[in-house]
Design a protein around this motif. Sequence first.
Motif, short mmCIF file in Angstrom:
data_model
loop_
_atom_site.label_atom_id
_atom_site.label_comp_id
_atom_site.label_asym_id
_atom_site.label_seq_id
_atom_site.Cartn_x
_atom_site.Cartn_y
_atom_site.Cartn_z
N ILE D 212 0.82 -1.39 -0.11
CA ILE D 212 -0.09 -0.33 -0.12
C ILE D 212 0.82 1.33 0.32
N ILE D 213 0.62 2.03 -1.21
CA ILE D 213 1.22 3.59 -1.06
C ILE D 213 0.54 4.19 -1.14
N CYS D 214 0.75 6.09 0.08
CA CYS D 214 -0.21 6.37 -0.12
C CYS D 214 0.49 8.05 0.06
N ARG D 215 0.29 8.29 -1.56
CA ARG D 215 0.86 9.90 -1.62
C ARG D 215 -0.16 11.30 -1.91
N ILE D 216 0.36 11.99 -0.92
CA ILE D 216 -0.11 13.30 -1.42
C ILE D 216 0.89 14.39 -1.35
N TYR D 217 -0.87 15.29 -2.37
CA TYR D 217 -0.28 16.90 -3.48
C TYR D 217 -0.70 17.21 -2.69
N ARG D 218 -0.02 18.95 -3.01
CA ARG D 218 -0.15 19.64 -2.64
C ARG D 218 0.21 21.01 -4.12
N ASP D 219 -1.10 20.96 -4.02
CA ASP D 219 0.05 22.52 -5.63
C ASP D 219 1.27 21.29 -6.74
N GLU D 221 2.59 19.22 -5.90
CA GLU D 221 3.88 18.74 -5.88
C GLU D 221 3.77 17.77 -4.40
N LEU D 222 4.69 16.76 -4.16
CA LEU D 222 4.49 15.37 -3.05
C LEU D 222 4.43 16.32 -1.61
N LEU D 223 3.78 15.77 -0.69
CA LEU D 223 3.62 16.31 0.16
C LEU D 223 3.95 14.98 1.64
N PHE D 224 3.64 14.33 0.76
CA PHE D 224 3.58 13.21 1.87
C PHE D 224 4.12 11.67 0.81
N GLU D 225 4.33 10.95 1.42
CA GLU D 225 4.52 9.53 0.81
C GLU D 225 4.91 8.57 1.92
N GLY D 226 4.19 7.24 2.02
CA GLY D 226 3.98 6.58 3.12
C GLY D 226 3.61 4.81 2.35
N ARG D 227 4.58 4.52 3.11
CA ARG D 227 4.14 2.94 2.66
C ARG D 227 3.90 1.62 3.38
N ALA D 228 3.38 0.73 3.18
CA ALA D 228 3.14 0.22 3.85
C ALA D 228 2.44 -1.57 3.82
N THR D 229 2.76 -2.89 3.95
CA THR D 229 1.71 -4.19 3.49
C THR D 229 1.23 -4.54 4.50
N THR D 230 -0.38 -5.13 3.71
CA THR D 230 -0.86 -6.20 4.39
C THR D 230 -0.04 -7.40 5.13
N GLY D 231 1.05 -6.92 5.31
CA GLY D 231 1.50 -8.34 5.85
C GLY D 231 1.64 -7.81 7.10
N GLN D 232 1.82 -6.41 7.65
CA GLN D 232 1.71 -5.81 9.12
C GLN D 232 -0.07 -6.06 9.89
N LEU D 233 -0.47 -6.08 8.97
CA LEU D 233 -1.78 -6.54 9.68
C LEU D 233 -1.70 -6.95 11.04
N HIS D 234 -2.37 -7.30 12.16
CA HIS D 234 -2.25 -7.93 13.53
C HIS D 234 -3.56 -8.99 13.30
N ARG D 235 -4.04 -8.07 12.41
CA ARG D 235 -5.34 -9.36 12.58
C ARG D 235 -5.81 -10.42 11.73
N ARG D 236 -6.37 -11.25 11.21
CA ARG D 236 -6.23 -11.58 10.13
C ARG D 236 -7.73 -11.65 8.86
N LEU D 237 -8.13 -11.31 7.79
CA LEU D 237 -9.42 -10.83 6.98
C LEU D 237 -10.12 -11.63 7.61
N ASP D 238 -10.61 -12.56 7.46
CA ASP D 238 -11.71 -13.60 7.61
C ASP D 238 -12.04 -12.87 9.82
N GLU D 239 -10.86 -13.21 10.49
CA GLU D 239 -11.31 -12.83 11.85
C GLU D 239 -12.22 -11.50 12.00
#
Lengths: 299, 299, 299, 299
Positions: D212-219, D221-239
């Motif tokens: 997952i990548i999130c980018r925020i642009y203002r005017d 210009e890239l203000l913020f970029e963050g990355r993650a993966t669902t592997g970091q999920l603390h719970r199971r989807l089915d749960e």
Amino acid sequence: MRIIRFIQKETQKPLLAAVTDQNEIYTLPVSNVLDIVEHAKQNKSKVIDLINNIIKDSLPYPDSLEELELLTPIEAPEVWACGVTYQKSKEARNYEATNGKLDATTFYDKVYDAERPELFLKSTKERTIAPNKDLYLRSDSNWQIPEPELGLVLTGDGEIFGYTVGNDLSCRDIEGENPLYLPQAKIWARSCSLGPAILLTDAVEDPYKFEIICRIYRDEELLFEGRATTGQLHRRLDELVSFLKRDNIVFPGTVLLTGTCIVPPNEFTLADGDKIEIEISGIGTLVNVVKTQVAKVAQ
Amino acid sequence: MRIIRFIQKETQKPLLAAVTDQNEIYTLPVSNVLDIVEHAKQNKSKVIDLINNIIKDSLPYPDSLEELELLTPIEAPEVWACGVTYQKSKEARNYEATNGKLDATTFYDKVYDAERPELFLKSTKERTIAPNKDLYLRSDSNWQIPEPELGLVLTGDGEIFGYTVGNDLSCRDIEGENPLYLPQAKIWARSCSLGPAILLTDAVEDPYKFEIICRIYRDEELLFEGRATTGQLHRRLDELVSFLKRDNIVFPGTVLLTGTCIVPPNEFTLADGDKIEIEISGIGTLVNVVKTQVAKVAQ
Amino acid sequence: MRIIRFIQKETQKPLLAAVTDQNEIYTLPVSNVLDIVEHAKQNKSKVIDLINNIIKDSLPYPDSLEELELLTPIEAPEVWACGVTYQKSKEARNYEATNGKLDATTFYDKVYDAERPELFLKSTKERTIAPNKDLYLRSDSNWQIPEPELGLVLTGDGEIFGYTVGNDLSCRDIEGENPLYLPQAKIWARSCSLGPAILLTDAVEDPYKFEIICRIYRDEELLFEGRATTGQLHRRLDELVSFLKRDNIVFPGTVLLTGTCIVPPNEFTLADGDKIEIEISGIGTLVNVVKTQVAKVAQ
Amino acid sequence: MRIIRFIQKETQKPLLAAVTDQNEIYTLPVSNVLDIVEHAKQNKSKVIDLINNIIKDSLPYPDSLEELELLTPIEAPEVWACGVTYQKSKEARNYEATNGKLDATTFYDKVYDAERPELFLKSTKERTIAPNKDLYLRSDSNWQIPEPELGLVLTGDGEIFGYTVGNDLSCRDIEGENPLYLPQAKIWARSCSLGPAILLTDAVEDPYKFEIICRIYRDEELLFEGRATTGQLHRRLDELVSFLKRDNIVFPGTVLLTGTCIVPPNEFTLADGDKIEIEISGIGTLVNVVKTQVAKVAQ
């Protein structure tokens, strides 16, 4: 003047009707009370006057209120509710959240006095049931109570055009365990009922003088009775609505429940078959039996 | 008391309204006049009284009839029509069928005097147009005329609750060539118009005293004017309806046109741009312009 | 490849399905065959190929055709019909119109040979019934017959995408009395049936080779059997459709019945309880029982 | 294989389509992907195989993904969301609730480790917007952020049949002030977006490997970029789904957002005109611009 909806026996179709102070029932030529409310507004007339005109030469409906198969008086697309708007509610929720150790200041204390009230989406059309239908108990809670509340019936502009009775069935243990569980303590299938009638605002002098009585029967025996009055409300009705409207969509017919004022003793929990009566002066008595959910829905 | 429907400018939604004898317009809180008719019936009251009650304290609509974008006064699911119910119509259709040799007894003579009237399905909701909208001429006919007719507006039980004006656009050449071509001489896209209003039966003393005037204008010049009265009707209105109901489904809001009483001269045929006005006393004037069909629809 | 609709027992909802040449039934993921027809058209592929792709890895439906509660294979908004398109039909209608004195040239002779065919609106969605449902006899006729016909199933552009079987129940006495009574001899409640299936045009080599068989049973005994073939049609199918489309609205799913080719003997009339079977090779057998109408509908 | 919906330019009607791994678009003959999902289920086949069969001989749609006016890939009746399912989210919400004093154990810590997850009703059909449409900022909040989340697309039985991207716009200040304000920090007009596509579960080997990548642009210009993966999920989807289903109604097409994994720096708040991109590997990039609400809606 009150508004009800019921199933006409012959056609099995819903009918809208007005109920006079003498409990005479007059069917109306529209299916949704909002049509009449909007029409009165456009004509700068009172809803109650318009209805009185419509029913002037009509025949009263032959069946009595007790004989009718009532529906919710309006198909509310959403039911929102307010929390901690009464002193009694603040105390009860503090108790849940602290396991009875009432020495700490909690978010319930804070919200009671804060500018912003607690508001939450309690139910949707599909989850809300009519008078005399069964409410469902949540299968994973051991501490469930009715919450008898005055409901504000709103236009799409957020104007209050009527009052109704609502039962905001709630799980004290789930909510008490963690405030983040509030939606799970509030929203499930058949956890909310509305009715039996909408009392038009035009017919109400002072909405802070409603008397509310809640009775719970088990095996036909009265287990609990509590009383309150909307005079004990810690907030103004308009104030509650103004927060609901903030940046939000208010669907025509949305109902806003105004908070709990009667709380059964802490050791009480509802059981399968319990009958709940919530009476508000001038509106009527909302009666529902609670049932343990069938396995299929609960899964 | 007359009923109209129109498009509200602000919302672009249809509104139902009552028009008083003083031409004041009062919107109604229902979308279909049948809801009011059914309600009056259930209450054994007159439709006109119920409407008068509803509008009693209302404000008149700010726009005049002329300023409104009218719709058909009811969304008639079907428009049925009667043929050869006037002497004049019999003569005209004999003329078509015999190329002017009026010596033989034809099926038009026969149907005029028979017990059973001629009835046919003239139009459906999608083929029927509102006042001031364009009627379409049929592309394969060279002899087309308006048929100005009194329309009976019916409940699902076949009761006449109102009168309207109908224009049963017809192809004399196609019909004259063979009576089996009648449906093709009658049914096509935009070959029927209804309106401008429904005059409630409660407001009519004698439906055999309607005056009907038809005027056709070409390039703003009056080409034809004809007059008649429903007093010349060879059949009773109830009789016509009773045959429509026989073994048939009558949809709520069905309109039954009662036959043609004014026929332009035999040498006349409508041309692109002709404006047709049909006025019936007490109901109003139905105005439509006829257009040659665009290729795409005619194919 | 044929298309059917039926009521799924568990859900009581309609399902669309394809029936293979081996009579295996495969449900389809759309509710209206027109969605598939339009999709194939946009993709310039054959309907039959698209359906074969869809059902390729599917399981056949467990019930057989005989066990299903069939619906009309399409909810035809309108059913139009053609008259006098077969020699046999011309003779029969001449007989009705002349009381058997077949010496005069009639409008039936004329229409048979004219450029323009006879077309009429036979039925609407609400008047058309499914296979195995009861047709109604008209209460004021003493000479009623089934008319077994090949039906063309059309897109909104008037393209033929399939063939079905239609029963155009008709009153010979009413029609024979006066051609202007044709609509009354043809249109009433439950006077038309369609089904059991739509045979896709893609699956038909030559639509002029359909064999049509009509059988009428009374008290389980065969009263009448007649046979014909669409090779005897006096007109082309495209020609009939082109006249339906002229200046008219053709709704998607409109069915055009192509005329009668089998006429029971002149002394025959249908009676309450008669069972009618109409079989067209490759399409299936449409079965309906006729009933004398109940008083309420006939009024 | 992904599913999208878009507005067809010519007809201005919504179309459903499949997008292949090669980004070829094939329209489908149904309007709701659930029809295909249900059909595959009844036939014990894979959704992806059924779609592949349907589109086998089809022509690709002429426009590219970028040229289409996308809709949400499904009209989700409700969007539910989970909270505190990632370590990062727990820390961020602790920070809000304690004004940065992270020494106390809060209900966020508790819910992270508890058996029961945090679940809340985030949005409804009318409040959820499509890709490339404007999200609205809440007018009474000064600390607002996007929450980029993996969305589970559910059948009415609560089965996960696809994955989508969701943006759960949130007010950190309102939520931080009091956990009882959560609904107000989450639910308002246009506070949620979904899309651009549904990736079918059949096409996903391991849902815990989404990037997952999130980018925020203002005017621009890239203000913020963050990355993650669902592997970091603390719970199971089915749960998570199993708690949503508990005693609740799950509407076909409900989307369950699985929690936030990327949080902009604490000093960041969204401003009018900011563009938010949320990309999830294999699903696509959901793009929306945020706008300050117009007065009328905010009132």
